[in-house]
Design a protein around this motif. Sequence first.
Motif, PDB file in Angstrom:
ATOM      1  N   SER A  88      -4.455  -4.564   3.394  1.00  0.00           N
ATOM      2  CA  SER A  88      -4.607  -3.448   2.461  1.00  0.00           C
ATOM      3  C   SER A  88      -5.906  -2.683   2.676  1.00  0.00           C
ATOM      4  O   SER A  88      -6.950  -3.252   3.004  1.00  0.00           O
ATOM      5  N   HIS A  90      -6.764  -0.797   0.055  1.00  0.00           N
ATOM      6  CA  HIS A  90      -7.139  -0.587  -1.349  1.00  0.00           C
ATOM      7  C   HIS A  90      -8.609  -0.988  -1.508  1.00  0.00           C
ATOM      8  O   HIS A  90      -9.049  -2.012  -0.968  1.00  0.00           O
ATOM      9  N   GLY A 378      -1.626  -1.292  -5.111  1.00  0.00           N
ATOM     10  CA  GLY A 378      -1.401  -0.765  -3.767  1.00  0.00           C
ATOM     11  C   GLY A 378      -0.035  -1.119  -3.208  1.00  0.00           C
ATOM     12  O   GLY A 378       0.282  -0.783  -2.074  1.00  0.00           O
TER      13      GLY A 378
END
Length: 467
Positions: A88, A90, A378
């Motif tokens: 990720s 994020h 996310g």
Amino acid sequence: MGKFHHTVSRRDFMKGLGLSAAGLGAATVANPGFHDLDEVTASAGGELKRAWWVKENDFGNPATLEIDWSLVKRPDRSKISTFPYRNSTHPTAVYNKEHFAELQKSVIQHAAPDWEADSIQDLAMSGATLALRFYNYYTPAGKTMFMGYQNSPTPADRNMARWEGSPEENIRLLRHASRFFGASSLSVTLLDEDTKKLIFEKESNGKAYVFRDVADVEETATEYIIPNRFKYMITWTHLQATELTLREPSTLGQSASNMAYSRLPFISVQMQEFIRGLGYHGINAWSGEMASSNPFGVLSGAGEHGRFGFAVITPELGSMVRGMCRMLTDLPLEPTKPIDAGISRFCLTCATCAKFCAFGALSLEDPSWESLKEADTGVPYSPDGFKGWRLNTVKCANCTACQAFCPFNSSGRSSFIHEFVAGTSSITPIFNGFFANMEEAMHYGNKDPRTWWENEEYLYGINPKFI
Ligand code: SF4
Ligand code: SF4
């Protein structure tokens, strides 16, 4: 489970709780099921397979978890990443990845204030236990988990009739076999129009799970075809190495999780082959395939939904269960009953795991009907249709710390104090704050990783009180 005996007097125990007889009296007025300590300790348990304080509800009614089946939709596994944190971008995931070592250390230092770093023997143990983690026995044999390994002769191969037992006999047979293979407990959910919604619409490889009125299971390039008579979802638990679990989130402690994941496919293949040898078929799902484990664990009474969200907490094994398997079969089985052992209620006031989640992945809030929002996680999926807790998978670094701090880990099948904790919280939540604080103040659960090397180690790392 034998009868519950203790050697601490009522007076001493209540003194330990900081309660007077009047305090206990107030609790009994509010909770008619719990009149006094003698009644609690004298409750019959001899005939029950589980402890006396584990109450059973009717199948389909997990009283500790509210479900609205109209909101439950079949998830598309091809759109869900099990560990979105790893890849990720994020901001929280990025922060957690960059600060993993210091966040992990801050938690380890709760029990070991002068702990600085993993030793070479810690790292060697981690490397060894990672070597076979998720080893896929099917791949080298050119087989799939759906169709099975298909190595064991069937009854037809032996010119024999297949096994024909009652649903009760069948579950006893499977329980016996699964214990021998290394599973801790086995439970069953009946697949109906509601629980069918828990089966993924599609697998991570894009193939659809479809139910049809056909004679045999079949796997094509685009589908997993399941005959409608496959109505019995078996779940079984894997107990982690207990002493190492209490030393999570150190790298050494994480070896407990690695070991469980190594044993998991080994047990699965043998379960599937055993069912084949009886003349039936088991569609296997051991590492996130076919369906999430938590709902089936709750519905079948393997454990209760807890603040972890992603893993059930069981009365006997606490939070030390790892990789609970599912296997859908046509072997007729009696569904097992959902339980109320006071675990979810204990989680309401405990929240110890969330406080020790340095990555902020566990909720400190009360259970909610609200699924997590994509902006926070996310990822485009968070389960709907139940009032409970959800793991924020984009924040979860899989550090395993939450397991190490759960007060239910210290119970096993024999300890007086924890049987009492569980016993009282299954009837009244009045003591929950006290027991949760005791865990935090005394951290009698979580331990210094370095002390593991000084102990005489148990076979497979499992303290016999949990077997
Ligand atoms: S939820 Fe558990 S495993 Fe995930 S980051 Fe928090 S403590 Fe670690
Ligand atoms: S640590 Fe406490 S809140 Fe977390 S799962 Fe265990 S009992 Fe529940």
